[in-house]
Enzyme design. Structure first.
Site, PDB file in Angstrom:
ATOM      1  N   GLN A 269      55.824  -6.088 -27.317  1.00 52.59           N
ATOM      2  CA  GLN A 269      55.954  -7.866 -26.307  1.00 52.59           C
ATOM      3  C   GLN A 269      54.105  -8.891 -26.582  1.00 52.59           C
ATOM      4  O   GLN A 269      53.599  -8.913 -26.796  1.00 52.59           O
ATOM      5  CB  GLN A 269      54.999  -6.587 -25.163  1.00 52.59           C
ATOM      6  CG  GLN A 269      55.437  -7.355 -23.577  1.00 52.59           C
ATOM      7  CD  GLN A 269      54.717  -7.211 -22.435  1.00 52.59           C
ATOM      8  OE1 GLN A 269      53.332  -7.063 -22.152  1.00 52.59           O
ATOM      9  NE2 GLN A 269      55.745  -6.725 -21.739  1.00 52.59           N
TER      10      GLN A 269
ATOM     11  N   CYS B 154      52.252 -10.071 -15.848  1.00 56.47           N
ATOM     12  CA  CYS B 154      50.856 -10.262 -16.459  1.00 56.47           C
ATOM     13  C   CYS B 154      50.216 -10.699 -14.964  1.00 56.47           C
ATOM     14  O   CYS B 154      50.606 -12.282 -15.083  1.00 56.47           O
ATOM     15  CB  CYS B 154      50.353 -10.752 -17.930  1.00 56.47           C
ATOM     16  SG  CYS B 154      48.960 -10.336 -17.573  1.00 56.47           S
TER      17      CYS B 154
HETATM   18  C1  LIG Z   1      46.353  -0.351 -17.754  1.00 57.46           C
HETATM   19  C2  LIG Z   1      47.554  -1.315 -17.822  1.00 57.46           C
HETATM   20  C3  LIG Z   1      47.687  -2.380 -18.450  1.00 57.46           C
HETATM   21  C4  LIG Z   1      49.233  -3.072 -18.609  1.00 57.46           C
HETATM   22  N1  LIG Z   1      49.240  -3.860 -19.493  1.00 57.46           N
HETATM   23  C5  LIG Z   1      51.079  -4.691 -19.496  1.00 57.46           C
HETATM   24  C6  LIG Z   1      50.969  -5.029 -20.719  1.00 57.46           C
HETATM   25  O1  LIG Z   1      50.209  -4.984 -21.188  1.00 57.46           O
HETATM   26  N2  LIG Z   1      52.121  -5.582 -20.820  1.00 57.46           N
HETATM   27  C7  LIG Z   1      52.870  -5.643 -18.917  1.00 57.46           C
HETATM   28  O2  LIG Z   1      53.994  -5.909 -19.081  1.00 57.46           O
HETATM   29  N3  LIG Z   1      52.381  -4.807 -17.980  1.00 57.46           N
HETATM   30  C8  LIG Z   1      51.554  -4.190 -18.114  1.00 57.46           C
HETATM   31  N4  LIG Z   1      50.819  -3.179 -17.110  1.00 57.46           N
HETATM   32  C9  LIG Z   1      51.752  -3.029 -16.310  1.00 57.46           C
HETATM   33  C10 LIG Z   1      52.790  -1.673 -16.586  1.00 57.46           C
HETATM   34  O3  LIG Z   1      53.623  -2.163 -17.571  1.00 57.46           O
HETATM   35  C11 LIG Z   1      53.875  -1.608 -14.250  1.00 57.46           C
HETATM   36  O4  LIG Z   1      54.356  -3.026 -14.818  1.00 57.46           O
HETATM   37  C12 LIG Z   1      52.779  -2.047 -13.846  1.00 57.46           C
HETATM   38  O5  LIG Z   1      51.997  -0.640 -14.183  1.00 57.46           O
HETATM   39  C13 LIG Z   1      53.821  -0.509 -12.949  1.00 57.46           C
HETATM   40  O6  LIG Z   1      54.750   0.691 -13.601  1.00 57.46           O
HETATM   41  P1  LIG Z   1      53.658   2.157 -12.977  1.00 57.46           P
HETATM   42  O7  LIG Z   1      53.415   2.036 -11.795  1.00 57.46           O
HETATM   43  O8  LIG Z   1      54.909   2.917 -13.566  1.00 57.46           O
HETATM   44  O9  LIG Z   1      52.687   2.176 -13.487  1.00 57.46           O
HETATM   45  C14 LIG Z   1      50.025  -2.846 -17.414  1.00 57.46           C
HETATM   46  C15 LIG Z   1      49.297  -2.331 -16.111  1.00 57.46           C
HETATM   47  C16 LIG Z   1      48.282  -1.495 -16.270  1.00 57.46           C
HETATM   48  C17 LIG Z   1      48.218  -0.463 -15.241  1.00 57.46           C
END
Ligand SMILES: Cc1cc2nc3c(=O)[nH]c(=O)nc-3n(C[C@H](O)[C@H](O)[C@H](O)COP(=O)(O)O)c2cc1C
Length: 348
Positions: free
Chosen positions: A94, A124
């Protein structure tokens, strides 16, 4: 494999008893082997976590976001974030950036470095990222987003995907319009996290927007947000009619969620989570991959975060975690874990 029927309190939505389809899907030439994908997770989804996730059933996995500027400058930490292990291929890298030319050059480099697929971060919400006009800021800047998508797609032979939020806000940068522009720009698949930038991580993910995006485009759509269990993963996929479900926080310390989701989708049965012995083996494998990737001290530091998640809910695990924090030698960590799981502290 021990299995059970899904819990009654976690029933699938009405009308979701359609015959399950096991097959994954293709993003361009890349096969996503099943519909349950590991999300990019900054600070977590390194090659060790991705390989564990793939071994435990994830259909595909992404690196955390890689700043195109730091990547082009060969920043040591960024190269570490972009590192991959041969066994995890294919994987997605990514990229995050605001400048089309830098994204183009970073994309070319990522392809040379072995990435099988590139994803553009348009989700983000962090202030530092948004101030630089990258990440979710692209949701409110359609021209900039389009320039970046077209430049990236044109620069590589591998497929390029985007990861969106449901919008910048409720009023601005609706994911449906951004998705249509992405498809027109040659993007090969779209992930939608069902929250706006202004929501950050508050509230609940809106899966109706994900369904609406799926209805607007012909390329694969992957839904994301708040999936914590296999029952939710299957229900969300069927409910939104999307091609895949991306799991982030729910998979930290519980990578078997992927295989469980796939089993539920394909057989209607839910495997039991691993007992103590299987969890010990999994944790030691994870530790081993971290040792392959990082100098010993750094690998152990990263392992601690995952350990806390793996051990959630196990008896007296707080004391074990505190003990692990005092250890600086991977062999001692291994011995402490073996002692815990074989010494009667944990009920396997
Ligand atoms: C600790 C953390 C780091 C994340 N880093 C990224 C990232 O580097 N790139 C991205 O597109 N989304 C990032 N996200 C978002 C996640 O990919 C995801 O979209 C979001 O957590 C919602 O999904 P979930 O409820 O399954 O966690 C991050 C989320 C968390 C909690």
């Amino acid at each position: 494999m021990r299995c059970s029927a899904p819990r009654a309190d976690a029933a699938l939505p009405q009308g979701s008893a359609a015959p399950p389809v096991a097959a994954g899907f293709r993003i361009g030439p890349v096969l996503v082997s099943n519909p349950f994908l590991l999300a990019p997770l900054s600070g977590y989804s390194d090659a060790a976590m991705r390989l564990i996730a793939r071994e435990e059933g994830a259909g595909f996995a992404f690196t955390e976001m890689i700043s195109c500027i730091a990547y082009l400058h060969d920043s040591r930490r960024t190269l570490q974030r972009a590192a991959w292990l041969p066994e995890e291929k294919p994987f997605g890298l990514q990229l995050m950036g605001a400048d089309a030319d830098l994204m183009r050059r970073a994309a070319e480099k990522a392809q040379r470095d072995g990435a099988d697929l590139l994803d553009i971060n348009m989700g983000c919400p962090a202030r530092r990222i948004v101030r630089a006009e990258s990440g979710s800021a692209l949701m409110r800047s359609p021209e900039s987003a389009e320039r970046i998508m077209r430049a990236t797609v044109a620069s590589v032979d591998i497929p390029v995907t985007v990861k969106l939020r449901s919008g910048w806000s409720r009023e601005i940068g609706d994911a449906r319009a951004v998705a249509e522009a992405a498809e027109a720009a040659g993007i090969a698949a779209i992930t939608v996290h069902g929250r706006t930038q202004t929501q950050k991580f508050a509230g609940k993910a809106d899966w109706e927007v994900i369904q609406a995006v799926k209805e607007r485009v012909r390329i694969p759509v992957i839904g994301n947000g708040d999936v914590e269990t296999a029952v939710e993963a299957v229900a969300r996929m069927r409910g939104a009619g999307c091609d895949g479900v991306m799991i982030g926080r729910g998979a930290i310390g519980r990578p078997w969620l992927f295989a469980a989701s796939l089993a539920l989708l394909t057989t209607g049965m839910l495997p039991e989570p691993p007992g103590g012995e299987a969890l010990l083996r999994l944790m030691l494998r994870h530790l081993g991959y971290l040792q392959r990737l990082y100098p010993a001290g750094q690998g152990l530091l990263r392992f601690r975060k995952h350990c806390a998640a793996y051990l959630r809910g196990w008896p007296q695990s707080k004391a074990l975690r505190a003990h692990l924090h005092t250890l600086c030698d991977p062999a001692a960590v291994e011995a402490a874990l073996v002692g815990y799981f074989s010494g009667g502290h944990a009920s396997a």
